[in-house]
Design an enzyme around this catalytic site. Structure first.
Site, PDB file in Angstrom:
ATOM      1  N   ASN A  80       0.876  -1.175   0.000  1.00 22.75           N
ATOM      2  CA  ASN A  80       0.000   0.000   0.000  1.00 22.75           C
ATOM      3  C   ASN A  80       0.908   1.218   0.000  1.00 22.75           C
ATOM      4  O   ASN A  80       1.545   1.527   1.007  1.00 22.75           O
ATOM      5  CB  ASN A  80      -0.879  -0.051   1.264  1.00 22.75           C
ATOM      6  CG  ASN A  80      -1.694   1.209   1.452  1.00 22.75           C
ATOM      7  OD1 ASN A  80      -1.750   2.076   0.583  1.00 22.75           O
ATOM      8  ND2 ASN A  80      -2.340   1.318   2.615  1.00 22.75           N
ATOM      9  N   LYS A  87       0.113   4.264  -0.204  1.00 24.70           N
ATOM     10  CA  LYS A  87      -0.503   5.430   0.449  1.00 24.70           C
ATOM     11  C   LYS A  87      -0.295   6.696  -0.407  1.00 24.70           C
ATOM     12  O   LYS A  87      -0.278   6.606  -1.625  1.00 24.70           O
ATOM     13  CB  LYS A  87       0.038   5.586   1.872  1.00 24.70           C
ATOM     14  CG  LYS A  87      -0.138   4.288   2.678  1.00 24.70           C
ATOM     15  CD  LYS A  87       0.107   4.418   4.138  1.00 24.70           C
ATOM     16  CE  LYS A  87      -0.106   3.058   4.809  1.00 24.70           C
ATOM     17  NZ  LYS A  87       0.061   3.088   6.256  1.00 24.70           N
ATOM     18  N   HIS A 103      -9.355   0.851   5.033  1.00 28.31           N
ATOM     19  CA  HIS A 103      -8.076   1.015   5.727  1.00 28.31           C
ATOM     20  C   HIS A 103      -8.261   1.908   6.949  1.00 28.31           C
ATOM     21  O   HIS A 103      -9.060   2.850   6.925  1.00 28.31           O
ATOM     22  CB  HIS A 103      -7.036   1.626   4.770  1.00 28.31           C
ATOM     23  CG  HIS A 103      -5.657   1.603   5.341  1.00 28.31           C
ATOM     24  ND1 HIS A 103      -5.222   2.554   6.231  1.00 28.31           N
ATOM     25  CD2 HIS A 103      -4.649   0.715   5.196  1.00 28.31           C
ATOM     26  CE1 HIS A 103      -3.985   2.254   6.589  1.00 28.31           C
ATOM     27  NE2 HIS A 103      -3.608   1.152   5.979  1.00 28.31           N
ATOM     28  N   GLU A 117      -6.618   4.256   8.138  1.00 28.07           N
ATOM     29  CA  GLU A 117      -6.411   5.703   7.926  1.00 28.07           C
ATOM     30  C   GLU A 117      -7.665   6.338   7.335  1.00 28.07           C
ATOM     31  O   GLU A 117      -7.972   7.496   7.627  1.00 28.07           O
ATOM     32  CB  GLU A 117      -5.180   5.936   7.046  1.00 28.07           C
ATOM     33  CG  GLU A 117      -3.897   5.693   7.846  1.00 28.07           C
ATOM     34  CD  GLU A 117      -2.722   5.200   7.038  1.00 28.07           C
ATOM     35  OE1 GLU A 117      -2.727   5.320   5.803  1.00 28.07           O
ATOM     36  OE2 GLU A 117      -1.778   4.649   7.661  1.00 28.07           O
ATOM     37  N   GLU A 173      -5.230  -5.493  10.495  1.00 34.67           N
ATOM     38  CA  GLU A 173      -4.185  -4.513  10.772  1.00 34.67           C
ATOM     39  C   GLU A 173      -4.471  -3.827  12.101  1.00 34.67           C
ATOM     40  O   GLU A 173      -5.288  -2.896  12.159  1.00 34.67           O
ATOM     41  CB  GLU A 173      -4.157  -3.453   9.669  1.00 34.67           C
ATOM     42  CG  GLU A 173      -3.903  -4.020   8.295  1.00 34.67           C
ATOM     43  CD  GLU A 173      -3.342  -2.968   7.361  1.00 34.67           C
ATOM     44  OE1 GLU A 173      -2.207  -3.139   6.915  1.00 34.67           O
ATOM     45  OE2 GLU A 173      -4.027  -1.958   7.109  1.00 34.67           O
ATOM     46  N   GLY A 230       2.618   1.748  10.974  1.00 35.06           N
ATOM     47  CA  GLY A 230       3.568   2.844  10.874  1.00 35.06           C
ATOM     48  C   GLY A 230       4.254   3.191  12.187  1.00 35.06           C
ATOM     49  O   GLY A 230       4.886   4.227  12.315  1.00 35.06           O
ATOM     50  N   SER A 241       3.607  -2.604  10.323  1.00 32.59           N
ATOM     51  CA  SER A 241       5.064  -2.671  10.509  1.00 32.59           C
ATOM     52  C   SER A 241       5.673  -4.013  10.094  1.00 32.59           C
ATOM     53  O   SER A 241       6.574  -4.526  10.761  1.00 32.59           O
ATOM     54  CB  SER A 241       5.437  -2.326  11.951  1.00 32.59           C
ATOM     55  OG  SER A 241       5.008  -1.012  12.263  1.00 32.59           O
TER      56      SER A 241
HETATM   57  P1  PGA Z   1       3.010  -0.053   7.734  1.00 34.06           P
HETATM   58  O1  PGA Z   1       1.531   0.168   7.146  1.00 34.06           O
HETATM   59  O2  PGA Z   1       3.539  -1.294   7.082  1.00 34.06           O
HETATM   60  O3  PGA Z   1       3.755   1.187   7.343  1.00 34.06           O
HETATM   61  O4  PGA Z   1       2.867  -0.211   9.211  1.00 34.06           O
HETATM   62  C1  PGA Z   1       0.662  -0.911   6.980  1.00 34.06           C
HETATM   63  C2  PGA Z   1      -0.626  -0.442   6.342  1.00 34.06           C
HETATM   64  O5  PGA Z   1      -1.073   0.668   6.648  1.00 34.06           O
HETATM   65  O6  PGA Z   1      -1.213  -1.160   5.517  1.00 34.06           O
END
Ligand code: PGA
Length: 253
Positions: A11, A13, A97, A99, A169, A175, A215
């Site tokens: 992803n 983003k 997601h 976010e 997740e 992140g 992560s």
């Molecule tokens: P990350 O993000 O690997 O940077 O923790 C995962 C995601 O948001 O799908």
């Protein structure tokens, strides 16, 4: 390790312009050319989709979008439909997601509408769920996931869900550099799979892929992938660099 074909999904983003995305997709294409045992998907930003689709033609990398809007067309300024994504070359779309849930008002109800729109246009939804840190600390993880799954997949039947991918997740791991332990991931994935079995039956629960996200890095991917209910990874930060991402794809080497 599960018997389902693993999916390693990136992803991107809100990173990379069109030309940067094409460059990264080109490098990745070369790096992962040899893999057959693992499916690979990348989800660049909307403005890069069409160009990246051209770059990936004939490769073993699938293209995904990061969101969609459920209406087919109309006066919905700024929105993009599933038909438009399919036309741009997408086979997958990330939906729900954290976010989007956190910053853009996504709810279980909008997630449900989006999943239905994606499936109607033969896009594979990568349906994201996960609890926050406060919810985990309050012992609410399973009840939160139960609601997200039931409401997100409401009014859908086994026959509608072909190809659906679930991504677990934990919000506290995205992140942050804090990964769930592989035992935590396995316990939660097992819970999700048995819930899917209750809702949609054993054959579906047996084939549905449940990815872990939060992560994921080259140094923890293998341990996670060894767990029986972890069928792949949804990767943010570590998917931006093609070399690093290719190490995740070759987690088993
Ligand atoms: P990350 O993000 O690997 O940077 O923790 C995962 C995601 O948001 O799908």
């Amino acid at each position: 390790m599960s018997s389902r074909t693993p999916l390693i999904a990136g992803n991107w983003k809100m990173h990379k312009t069109g030309s940067q995305a094409v460059e990264a997709a080109n490098q990745l294409r070369i790096l992962v050319e040899a893999t057959r045992a693992v499916e690979v998907m990348i989800a660049p930003t909307y403005t890069a989709l069409y160009q990246v689709a051209q770059t990936l033609k004939g490769s073993n990398i699938a293209l995904g979008a990061q969101d969609l809007y459920w209406e087919k067309q109309g006066a919905f300024t700024g929105e993009i439909s599933s038909e438009m994504l399919a036309d741009a070359g997408c086979s997958h779309v990330i939906i729900g997601h954290s976010e989007r849930r956190q910053f853009f008002g996504e709810t279980d109800e909008t997630v449900n509408r989006k999943i239905r729109a994606a499936l109607a246009d033969n896009l594979i939804p990568v349906f994201c769920i996960g609890e926050s840190e406060t919810q985990r600390e309050a012992g609410e993880t399973f009840s939160v996931l139960d609601k997200q799954v039931r409401d997100g997949l409401k009014d859908l039947g086994f026959g509608d869900l072909t190809g659906l991918v679930v991504a677990y997740e934990p919000v506290w791991a995205i992140g942050t550099g804090k990964t769930a332990t592989r035992e935590q991931a396995q316990e939660t994935h097992r819970f999700i799979r048995s819930l899917l079995e209750t809702l949609f039956g054993k054959p579906f629960a047996g084939v549905v892929r449940i990815l872990y996200g939060g992560s994921v890095k080259p140094d923890n991917v293998r341990a996670l992938m060894e767990m029986p209910d972890v069928d792949g990874a949804l990767v943010g930060g570590a998917s931006l660099d093609p070399e690093t991402f290719s190490k995740l794809v070759f987690f088993n080497d």
